[in-house]
Design a protein around this motif. Structure first.
Motif, short mmCIF file in Angstrom:
data_model
loop_
_atom_site.label_atom_id
_atom_site.label_comp_id
_atom_site.label_asym_id
_atom_site.label_seq_id
_atom_site.Cartn_x
_atom_site.Cartn_y
_atom_site.Cartn_z
N MET A 27 0.85 -1.21 0.00
CA MET A 27 0.00 0.00 0.00
C MET A 27 0.88 1.25 0.00
SD MET A 27 -3.05 -0.82 2.71
CE MET A 27 -3.80 -2.45 2.73
N ARG A 28 0.42 2.25 -0.74
CA ARG A 28 1.14 3.53 -0.76
C ARG A 28 0.43 4.48 0.20
NH1 ARG A 28 0.88 6.32 -5.06
NH2 ARG A 28 2.94 7.30 -4.94
N LEU A 29 0.81 4.40 1.47
CA LEU A 29 0.16 5.23 2.49
C LEU A 29 0.79 6.61 2.60
CD1 LEU A 29 -0.29 2.59 5.36
CD2 LEU A 29 -1.91 3.22 3.56
N ALA A 30 2.06 6.74 2.19
CA ALA A 30 2.79 7.99 2.38
C ALA A 30 2.11 9.21 1.74
CB ALA A 30 4.22 7.85 1.86
N PRO A 31 1.54 9.12 0.52
CA PRO A 31 0.89 10.31 -0.05
C PRO A 31 -0.27 10.81 0.81
CG PRO A 31 1.31 8.69 -1.77
CD PRO A 31 1.58 8.01 -0.47
N TYR A 32 -0.96 9.89 1.45
CA TYR A 32 -2.09 10.27 2.31
C TYR A 32 -1.58 10.86 3.62
CZ TYR A 32 -4.85 7.79 -1.12
OH TYR A 32 -5.43 7.40 -2.31
N MET A 33 -0.48 10.32 4.13
CA MET A 33 0.12 10.89 5.33
C MET A 33 0.57 12.32 5.07
SD MET A 33 2.31 7.72 6.90
CE MET A 33 1.50 6.21 7.43
N ALA A 69 -7.10 -1.39 1.61
CA ALA A 69 -6.42 -0.18 1.17
C ALA A 69 -7.27 1.09 1.24
CB ALA A 69 -5.86 -0.38 -0.24
N PRO A 70 -8.47 1.12 0.60
CA PRO A 70 -9.26 2.36 0.68
C PRO A 70 -9.64 2.73 2.11
CG PRO A 70 -10.06 0.99 -1.11
CD PRO A 70 -9.09 0.14 -0.32
N LEU A 71 -9.93 1.74 2.95
CA LEU A 71 -10.30 2.00 4.34
C LEU A 71 -9.13 2.61 5.11
CD1 LEU A 71 -12.26 1.77 6.74
CD2 LEU A 71 -11.48 -0.60 7.02
N LEU A 72 -7.95 2.01 5.01
CA LEU A 72 -6.80 2.51 5.75
C LEU A 72 -6.37 3.88 5.23
CD1 LEU A 72 -4.56 -0.66 6.26
CD2 LEU A 72 -6.32 0.28 7.75
N LYS A 73 -6.41 4.06 3.94
CA LYS A 73 -6.03 5.36 3.38
C LYS A 73 -7.02 6.44 3.79
CE LYS A 73 -3.54 3.24 -0.47
NZ LYS A 73 -3.47 2.94 -1.92
N ASP A 98 -6.30 4.46 -5.78
CA ASP A 98 -7.42 4.31 -4.86
C ASP A 98 -8.08 5.64 -4.51
OD1 ASP A 98 -7.33 1.47 -4.46
OD2 ASP A 98 -5.59 1.74 -3.15
N GLY A 99 -7.51 6.72 -4.98
CA GLY A 99 -7.97 8.05 -4.59
C GLY A 99 -9.47 8.28 -4.69
N PRO A 100 -10.12 7.94 -5.82
CA PRO A 100 -11.57 8.17 -5.92
C PRO A 100 -12.37 7.41 -4.86
CG PRO A 100 -10.63 7.88 -8.10
CD PRO A 100 -9.55 7.55 -7.12
N ASP A 101 -12.00 6.16 -4.60
CA ASP A 101 -12.70 5.37 -3.57
C ASP A 101 -12.44 5.94 -2.17
OD1 ASP A 101 -13.79 3.60 -5.41
OD2 ASP A 101 -12.13 2.18 -5.25
N VAL A 102 -11.22 6.40 -1.95
CA VAL A 102 -10.87 6.99 -0.66
C VAL A 102 -11.69 8.25 -0.41
CG1 VAL A 102 -9.03 8.07 0.69
CG2 VAL A 102 -8.54 6.02 -0.66
N LEU A 103 -11.78 9.11 -1.42
CA LEU A 103 -12.55 10.35 -1.25
C LEU A 103 -14.02 10.05 -1.00
CD1 LEU A 103 -12.73 13.41 -1.23
CD2 LEU A 103 -13.08 13.34 -3.71
N GLU A 104 -14.56 9.07 -1.71
CA GLU A 104 -15.96 8.70 -1.50
C GLU A 104 -16.21 8.30 -0.04
OE1 GLU A 104 -19.34 5.54 -3.19
OE2 GLU A 104 -17.35 5.65 -4.14
N LEU A 105 -15.27 7.53 0.52
CA LEU A 105 -15.40 7.11 1.91
C LEU A 105 -15.21 8.28 2.87
CD1 LEU A 105 -15.75 4.98 4.06
CD2 LEU A 105 -13.40 4.21 3.64
N VAL A 106 -14.24 9.13 2.58
CA VAL A 106 -14.01 10.32 3.41
C VAL A 106 -15.27 11.18 3.45
CG1 VAL A 106 -12.76 12.51 3.56
CG2 VAL A 106 -11.50 10.38 3.17
N MET A 107 -15.92 11.34 2.31
CA MET A 107 -17.11 12.19 2.26
C MET A 107 -18.27 11.57 3.02
SD MET A 107 -15.93 14.79 0.88
CE MET A 107 -17.48 15.70 0.97
N GLU A 108 -18.31 10.24 3.10
CA GLU A 108 -19.35 9.58 3.89
C GLU A 108 -19.24 9.93 5.37
OE1 GLU A 108 -21.20 5.59 3.44
OE2 GLU A 108 -19.40 5.20 2.26
N VAL A 109 -17.99 10.08 5.85
CA VAL A 109 -17.79 10.35 7.28
C VAL A 109 -17.48 11.82 7.55
CG1 VAL A 109 -17.07 7.97 7.76
CG2 VAL A 109 -15.33 9.69 7.17
#
Length: 209
Positions: A27-33, A69-73, A98-109
């Motif tokens: 997983m590429r977590l660094a860009p999100y960090m 991946a999307p959940l952790l990111k 994974d960016g689009p899926d990550v944003l979708e989840l972020v917007m849910e919360v």
């Protein structure tokens, strides 16, 4: 909209296995960090800052065995949209595949402009995806632990009530072990209030009014 039903997770391993380690390594977590460091200047009520809270939420998910991946990111950047003024959501979209899926989840919360806190939690409880509920439960576990450093009894009481009403049924849908930890955290925080005489004082106030 019909409320979704999920298979509640019961099992919980005490350690990460080799397959999970390899999944996490890929997983590429660094860009999100890097995006989350924009929250370093955002102080928390219990001390510390919001960047540390993102990392804490990530650690809680891994502790519960989630290597998704999307959940952790999303856990790493889940407060960026709400708490960084003028945050550009395209930064999440363009972070990686994974960016689009990550944003979708972020917007849910993320709380919407027309939502108060109860409406926000009701929305996730009634209509949230499984990932959103898991993320919100991990987020609340982090917040409830931090509540041990808060000295405002009214805030503690309100937060415990909110957790009992919204987060316990949410956790009961998705992860029994998170449900158990949240119950334990509610009990210890309310015991703190009880030992400090908060409920006795409140009862006296209501009796004299």
């Amino acid at each position: 909209m019909t409320k979704q039903k999920y298979q509640m997770k019961i099992e919980r391993s005490n350690s990460m296995d080799s397959q999970q380690m390899l999944q996490l390594a890929d997983m590429r977590l660094a860009p999100y960090m890097q995006l989350a460091t924009g929250l370093i200047g955002k102080a928390r009520h219990a001390g510390g800052n919001m960047f540390r809270h993102q990392m804490d939420t990530l650690a809680i998910l891994i502790d519960y065995g989630y290597i998704d991946a999307p959940l952790l990111k999303a856990s790493i950047v889940h407060d960026t949209v709400e708490d960084i003024p003028g945050f550009d959501k395209n930064q999440i979209i363009n972070a990686d595949e994974d960016g689009p899926d990550v944003l979708e989840l972020v917007m849910e919360v993320t709380r919407r402009q027309n939502e108060d806190k109860r409406q926000f939690l009701h929305r996730i409880l009634d209509y949230g995806s499984q990932r959103a509920k898991i993320l919100k439960c991990a987020d609340r576990i982090s917040n409830m632990i931090s509540l041990g450093y808060v000295t405002d009894p009214k805030f503690i009481e309100r937060y415990c009530d909110e957790t009992e009403f919204f987060l316990l049924p949410m956790a009961l849908e998705v992860d029994f072990n998170m449900y158990q930890e949240l119950i334990s955290l509610i009990m210890t925080r309310r015991r703190y209030l009880e030992d400090g005489g908060y409920f006795d004082g409140r009862h006296k106030e209501s009796s004299s009014s």
